[in-house]
Design an enzyme around this catalytic site. Structure first.
Site, PDB file in Angstrom:
ATOM      1  N   SER A 214       0.421  -0.877   0.202  1.00 59.36           N
ATOM      2  CA  SER A 214       0.314   0.293   0.297  1.00 59.36           C
ATOM      3  C   SER A 214       0.428   1.522   0.164  1.00 59.36           C
ATOM      4  CB  SER A 214      -1.132  -0.301   1.355  1.00 59.36           C
ATOM      5  OG  SER A 214      -1.488   1.375   1.346  1.00 59.36           O
ATOM      6  N   GLY A 216      -0.439   4.349   0.200  1.00 53.70           N
ATOM      7  CA  GLY A 216      -1.735   5.421   0.332  1.00 53.70           C
ATOM      8  C   GLY A 216      -2.266   6.140  -0.880  1.00 53.70           C
ATOM      9  N   GLY A 219      -1.408   4.479  -4.093  1.00 58.11           N
ATOM     10  CA  GLY A 219      -2.057   3.767  -4.498  1.00 58.11           C
ATOM     11  C   GLY A 219      -1.611   3.038  -4.584  1.00 58.11           C
ATOM     12  N   GLY A 245      -6.407   0.420   4.628  1.00 55.09           N
ATOM     13  CA  GLY A 245      -5.865  -0.707   4.567  1.00 55.09           C
ATOM     14  C   GLY A 245      -6.903  -2.210   4.690  1.00 55.09           C
ATOM     15  N   ASP A 246      -7.708  -1.919   6.101  1.00 57.31           N
ATOM     16  CA  ASP A 246      -8.426  -2.811   5.972  1.00 57.31           C
ATOM     17  C   ASP A 246      -9.373  -3.381   4.470  1.00 57.31           C
ATOM     18  OD1 ASP A 246      -7.256  -2.488   8.547  1.00 57.31           O
ATOM     19  OD2 ASP A 246      -8.708  -1.102   9.191  1.00 57.31           O
TER      20      ASP A 246
END
Length: 313
Positions: A214, A216, A219, A245-246
């Site tokens: 990730s 942020g 992308g 992220g989850d």
């Protein structure tokens, strides 16, 4: 059924503030209170998209009682293992003017050996009927180093997704999990490698099947032993990134449940759900326009053996 495991849950408190100024006093409307922790957020997203889930976590003290009440009201299927120590809190301040969020997470208290044993027994029993096992979030300071490998072993014979940080990230790679989802900072901390792609390949070398890296607002990468792809939106979205992220993990879990393991398909869905989560005020939700977001993604393929991630200009 997707089984999510949260070893260090939190009672999430969120306030929206017109503008945050360091050292100043602020006023806000009544904040939102929600049962939180990465695995619970994953379960919320998957449940809202119509997938059968079971969220396994602990709860203790007065904050644990609030977590239990909110989780029961949410309708997300769950199993709570009682512990003596109070459930930790996580506080988020959403700055409306800047479109970003400041978060303070309590570290959490370590359950006793007997409480961990009871927790592991519940995870093992639930994992036996799971299509995918998801282990998300931090572990309290002092948690036994054998705990994560034990939880991963409970998912033997089915895909296991782990979203964690520090030494636990390396332990999950060593255990050969199907998917790891670090961010850039977590990857550098765990591997000691400044180049995130080199860090992702280190996790693959240790035994991970797919690394969702990730970035942020920039992308996400999907890294396997023979593929390297990046997905991003033409323009970043402003909002609350707390559960982004989850949502990406939930996307991977639902696709694996459906029998889809193609890295590009997982990357597209994970990036779209992650971006859609940013548009929502609270973690554990994605915006209903996620399909439009997925269609707008730009996906690039790079030569896997040689490409290195460049810093954004």
């Amino acid at each position: 059924m997707i089984v999510t495991v949260t070893a260090n849950p939190a009672l999430d408190l969120t306030w929206e503030i017109d503008r945050i100024e360091i050292g100043a006093a602020h006023r806000a409307d009544t904040g939102a209170v929600r049962a939180g922790g990465k695995g619970l957020n994953v379960a919320r997203v998957a449940h809202a998209q119509g997938y059968p889930v079971r969220a396994v976590t602990t709860c203790g003290g007065a904050t644990g009682a609030e977590l239990r009440a909110e989780l029961e009201a949410s309708g997300v299927p769950h199993l709570l293992v009682p512990v003596a120590a109070p459930t930790r809190r996580s506080v988020a301040w959403v700055d409306r003017a800047l479109g970003d969020t400041t978060i303070v997470n309590e570290r959490g208290a370590n359950p006793s050996a007997d409480e961990w044993a009871a927790f592991s027994d519940v995870v093992r029993a639930e994992a036996a009927a799971a299509s995918v096992l998801v282990i998300s979030g931090s572990f309290p300071p002092g948690a036994p180093p054998t705990l994560l490998p034990e939880l991963i072993t409970a998912g033997a014979g089915r895909p296991v997704i782990v979203d964690t940080s520090g030494p636990a990230l390396l332990a999950a790679a060593d255990a050969g999990v199907a998917v790891l989802k670090p961010n850039k900072a977590e990857l550098a901390e765990a591997t000691g490698l400044a180049d995130p792609i080199a860090g992702a390949r280190e996790l693959l070398r240790r035994g991970a099947g797919l690394v969702l890296l990730s970035l942020g607002a920039d992308g996400m990468y999907a890294v396997t032993t023979d593929r390297l792809l990046r997905a991003c939106l033409p323009e970043p979205l402003a909002g609350n990134p707390t559960g982004a992220g989850d949502a990406a993990v939930a996307a991977a879990a639902t696709l694996l449940t459906d029998g889809t393991s193609d890295p590009e398909s997982i990357l597209r869905r994970a990036t779209a759900w992650s971006a859609a989560a940013v548009l929502m005020p609270l973690a554990g939700e994605i915006h209903p326009t996620w399909r439009d977001i997925e269609r707008a993604l730009i996906v690039d393929t790079f030569p896997a053996p040689t490409h290195h991630l460049e810093e954004p200009a």
